[in-house]
Design a protein around this motif. Structure first.
Motif, PDB file in Angstrom:
ATOM      1  N   THR A  75       0.866  -1.174   0.000  1.00  0.00           N
ATOM      2  CA  THR A  75       0.000   0.000   0.000  1.00  0.00           C
ATOM      3  C   THR A  75       0.901   1.221   0.000  1.00  0.00           C
ATOM      4  O   THR A  75       2.050   1.159   0.444  1.00  0.00           O
ATOM      5  CB  THR A  75      -0.934   0.008   1.230  1.00  0.00           C
ATOM      6  OG1 THR A  75      -1.800   1.129   1.168  1.00  0.00           O
ATOM      7  CG2 THR A  75      -0.152   0.033   2.522  1.00  0.00           C
ATOM      8  N   LYS A  78      -5.621  -8.134  -9.738  1.00  0.00           N
ATOM      9  CA  LYS A  78      -6.577  -7.343  -8.974  1.00  0.00           C
ATOM     10  C   LYS A  78      -6.205  -7.135  -7.513  1.00  0.00           C
ATOM     11  O   LYS A  78      -6.790  -6.273  -6.852  1.00  0.00           O
ATOM     12  CB  LYS A  78      -7.968  -7.984  -9.061  1.00  0.00           C
ATOM     13  CG  LYS A  78      -8.561  -7.959 -10.460  1.00  0.00           C
ATOM     14  CD  LYS A  78     -10.004  -8.463 -10.473  1.00  0.00           C
ATOM     15  CE  LYS A  78     -10.610  -8.382 -11.858  1.00  0.00           C
ATOM     16  NZ  LYS A  78     -12.027  -8.828 -11.880  1.00  0.00           N
ATOM     17  N   PRO A 136      -2.752  -3.504  -8.575  1.00  0.00           N
ATOM     18  CA  PRO A 136      -3.469  -2.217  -8.552  1.00  0.00           C
ATOM     19  C   PRO A 136      -2.884  -1.111  -7.674  1.00  0.00           C
ATOM     20  O   PRO A 136      -2.835   0.044  -8.127  1.00  0.00           O
ATOM     21  CB  PRO A 136      -4.879  -2.623  -8.095  1.00  0.00           C
ATOM     22  CG  PRO A 136      -5.056  -3.987  -8.655  1.00  0.00           C
ATOM     23  CD  PRO A 136      -3.703  -4.631  -8.459  1.00  0.00           C
ATOM     24  N   PRO A 137      -2.417  -1.378  -6.432  1.00  0.00           N
ATOM     25  CA  PRO A 137      -1.867  -0.251  -5.657  1.00  0.00           C
ATOM     26  C   PRO A 137      -0.697   0.432  -6.366  1.00  0.00           C
ATOM     27  O   PRO A 137      -0.545   1.657  -6.297  1.00  0.00           O
ATOM     28  CB  PRO A 137      -1.417  -0.914  -4.354  1.00  0.00           C
ATOM     29  CG  PRO A 137      -2.236  -2.158  -4.250  1.00  0.00           C
ATOM     30  CD  PRO A 137      -2.408  -2.632  -5.653  1.00  0.00           C
ATOM     31  N   TYR A 169      -0.144   0.512  -9.744  1.00  0.00           N
ATOM     32  CA  TYR A 169      -0.600   1.232 -10.930  1.00  0.00           C
ATOM     33  C   TYR A 169      -1.380   2.492 -10.549  1.00  0.00           C
ATOM     34  O   TYR A 169      -1.371   3.477 -11.290  1.00  0.00           O
ATOM     35  CB  TYR A 169      -1.453   0.311 -11.802  1.00  0.00           C
ATOM     36  CG  TYR A 169      -0.650  -0.565 -12.747  1.00  0.00           C
ATOM     37  CD1 TYR A 169       0.742  -0.616 -12.686  1.00  0.00           C
ATOM     38  CD2 TYR A 169      -1.284  -1.347 -13.715  1.00  0.00           C
ATOM     39  CE1 TYR A 169       1.477  -1.406 -13.539  1.00  0.00           C
ATOM     40  CE2 TYR A 169      -0.556  -2.144 -14.586  1.00  0.00           C
ATOM     41  CZ  TYR A 169       0.817  -2.180 -14.499  1.00  0.00           C
ATOM     42  OH  TYR A 169       1.548  -2.955 -15.358  1.00  0.00           O
ATOM     43  N   GLU A 170      -2.058   2.460  -9.409  1.00  0.00           N
ATOM     44  CA  GLU A 170      -2.766   3.664  -8.978  1.00  0.00           C
ATOM     45  C   GLU A 170      -1.781   4.800  -8.705  1.00  0.00           C
ATOM     46  O   GLU A 170      -2.079   5.967  -8.973  1.00  0.00           O
ATOM     47  CB  GLU A 170      -3.610   3.379  -7.733  1.00  0.00           C
ATOM     48  CG  GLU A 170      -4.857   2.567  -8.019  1.00  0.00           C
ATOM     49  CD  GLU A 170      -5.756   3.222  -9.067  1.00  0.00           C
ATOM     50  OE1 GLU A 170      -6.049   4.428  -8.920  1.00  0.00           O
ATOM     51  OE2 GLU A 170      -6.145   2.545 -10.041  1.00  0.00           O
ATOM     52  N   ARG A 205      -0.626   6.220 -12.012  1.00  0.00           N
ATOM     53  CA  ARG A 205      -1.636   7.064 -12.650  1.00  0.00           C
ATOM     54  C   ARG A 205      -1.630   8.496 -12.114  1.00  0.00           C
ATOM     55  O   ARG A 205      -2.226   9.388 -12.715  1.00  0.00           O
ATOM     56  CB  ARG A 205      -3.024   6.456 -12.469  1.00  0.00           C
ATOM     57  CG  ARG A 205      -3.194   5.116 -13.174  1.00  0.00           C
ATOM     58  CD  ARG A 205      -4.578   4.544 -12.974  1.00  0.00           C
ATOM     59  NE  ARG A 205      -5.556   5.219 -13.828  1.00  0.00           N
ATOM     60  CZ  ARG A 205      -6.855   4.937 -13.821  1.00  0.00           C
ATOM     61  NH1 ARG A 205      -7.334   4.033 -12.982  1.00  0.00           N
ATOM     62  NH2 ARG A 205      -7.672   5.563 -14.624  1.00  0.00           N
ATOM     63  N   THR A 206      -0.962   8.727 -11.009  1.00  0.00           N
ATOM     64  CA  THR A 206      -0.904  10.083 -10.463  1.00  0.00           C
ATOM     65  C   THR A 206       0.155  10.930 -11.141  1.00  0.00           C
ATOM     66  O   THR A 206       0.179  12.156 -10.952  1.00  0.00           O
ATOM     67  CB  THR A 206      -0.623  10.054  -8.944  1.00  0.00           C
ATOM     68  OG1 THR A 206       0.708   9.553  -8.708  1.00  0.00           O
ATOM     69  CG2 THR A 206      -1.629   9.196  -8.211  1.00  0.00           C
ATOM     70  N   SER A 230       0.850   9.892 -17.418  1.00  0.00           N
ATOM     71  CA  SER A 230       1.005   8.505 -16.980  1.00  0.00           C
ATOM     72  C   SER A 230       0.646   7.549 -18.109  1.00  0.00           C
ATOM     73  O   SER A 230      -0.183   7.836 -18.966  1.00  0.00           O
ATOM     74  CB  SER A 230       0.101   8.226 -15.775  1.00  0.00           C
ATOM     75  OG  SER A 230      -1.256   8.381 -16.124  1.00  0.00           O
ATOM     76  N   ASN A 251      -5.715   0.800 -15.869  1.00  0.00           N
ATOM     77  CA  ASN A 251      -7.011   0.569 -15.249  1.00  0.00           C
ATOM     78  C   ASN A 251      -7.242  -0.934 -15.099  1.00  0.00           C
ATOM     79  O   ASN A 251      -7.155  -1.683 -16.073  1.00  0.00           O
ATOM     80  CB  ASN A 251      -8.111   1.198 -16.096  1.00  0.00           C
ATOM     81  CG  ASN A 251      -9.495   0.940 -15.534  1.00  0.00           C
ATOM     82  OD1 ASN A 251     -10.095  -0.106 -15.781  1.00  0.00           O
ATOM     83  ND2 ASN A 251     -10.015   1.891 -14.782  1.00  0.00           N
ATOM     84  N   THR A 252      -7.547  -1.368 -13.893  1.00  0.00           N
ATOM     85  CA  THR A 252      -7.638  -2.802 -13.621  1.00  0.00           C
ATOM     86  C   THR A 252      -8.679  -3.487 -14.488  1.00  0.00           C
ATOM     87  O   THR A 252      -8.417  -4.553 -15.056  1.00  0.00           O
ATOM     88  CB  THR A 252      -7.958  -3.040 -12.131  1.00  0.00           C
ATOM     89  OG1 THR A 252      -6.903  -2.496 -11.336  1.00  0.00           O
ATOM     90  CG2 THR A 252      -8.084  -4.526 -11.828  1.00  0.00           C
TER      91      THR A 252
END
Length: 338
Positions: free
Chosen positions: A196, A238, A242-243, A245-246, A249-250, A254, A282-283
């Protein structure tokens, strides 16, 4: 959480939940296990419902302590992870330091994908995920080789590390004892921690997988091989990725270099062909690409052992270039090319 609490208690008491394990879904098998438990304890009616009396009895059962279970989990995970690391030439590479960037970690990551190749070929019928992981190495290595420090390389290296430590050890456990992989998979459901990010800095925190690892290995062991491997793949996509890639994306502009989105084997199409308006970070878009009908995952299963072994045996340089050689199953190639 209440459903998992019931399921874990039943598993600890040796009441089987053979397909779905502690997945948090109160389905027919959980109800059957509850019914068997109530009948064994003289609780009437011995149906599959958990009322106050049943819950109270479960709460007073002499169960294995969580400390004991977690100690067993940690010991076995460490043992099998060390075995996987040795097979991935751990001692021959520099320390794994994602913050040092791609160049410093490249040799280790390439050897990691070599490990997935060898792991797949050890059990080419059962280890579909490992074989597909080997093929994905072409996209990852090719993408990072082509990146002029545009993406956050530390995050991409960290993803590879997290996937390895999440999944490699359970494959090693399966090679020793399939039933032990199932049991350890259920403990992995309970005790695993996930990356995280807080203010851009990574840490680990408890969480639950998208799919039960114990159930996935049970499926693989009992003949539902494609479904079980798909569950492992879904957890990778999933729960693990995802943590990371999120955070990517910031960043301004990106995205991922094109090699990351090319077809990773010859029997499916590139991301831009299958999900033209999608975002690879995006997942749900990415999962749609992977599970597109007659696409990446289904065709990986369809082409059979011989063609999968041929493809996973290709040198990494060929995989990064998308040079897959003459197709062993030309009838399964996508119409119009990748």
């Amino acid at each position: 959480m209440a459903v998992r609490r019931v399921q874990w208690a039943l598993l600890d008491l040796q009441f089987d939940l053979p397909m779905f394990g502690a997945d948090g879904d109160f389905g027919g098998e959980t109800a059957a296990a509850v019914s068997a438990y109530k009948e064994s304890r003289g609780i009437s009616p011995s149906d599959g419902k958990v009322g106050p009396m049943t819950m109270g009895r479960l709460d007073t059962e002499p169960l294995p302590s969580l400390d004991d279970l977690q100690m067993h989990y940690s010991d076995r995970r460490s043992f099998y992870s060390n075995r996987a690391l040795a097979k991935a030439r751990d001692s021959e590479n520099a320390e794994w330091l994602p913050e040092a960037g791609w160049a410093a970690n490249r040799a280790r990551v390439v050897d990691l994908y070599g490990y997935y190749r060898d792991l797949y070929q050890t059990a080419p019928t059962e280890f579909l995920w490992a074989g597909l992981g080997r093929m994905a190495g072409g996209a990852v290595v090719g993408g990072l080789d082509s990146d002029p420090a545009f993406i956050e390389q530390a995050i991409m290296v960290r993803i590879g590390r997290d996937i390895f430590f999440d999944l490699a050890w359970l494959h090693e456990a399966f090679l020793d004892h399939p039933s032990e992989a199932i049991k350890l998979g259920h403990l992995h459901d309970r005790f695993n921690e996930y990356t995280t990010y807080t203010a851009g800095l990574p840490a680990f925190a408890p969480g639950f997988p998208t799919r039960s690892y114990g159930a996935a290995w049970n499926k693989i062991t009992t003949g539902l091989i494609a479904e079980g491997n798909r569950d492992l793949l879904e957890n990778e996509q999933k729960s693990i990725i995802p943590p990371h890639y999120e955070v990517l994306r910031t960043f301004v502009f990106s995205g991922l270099p094109t090699p990351f989105t090319n077809n990773i084997h010859p029997y499916h199409r590139a991301f831009i062909r299958e999900v033209p308006s999608g975002d690879i970070l995006n997942t749900e878009d990415r999962w749609r690409w992977i599970t597109f009908p007659d696409g990446m995952y289904q065709r990986w299963d369809d082409i059979g052992v011989d063609e999968r072994v041929r493809l996973t045996s290709l040198p990494m340089d060929d995989l990064t270039a998308g040079q897959f050689g003459p197709a062993g199953r030309p009838e399964l190639l996508p119409p119009g090319g990748p």
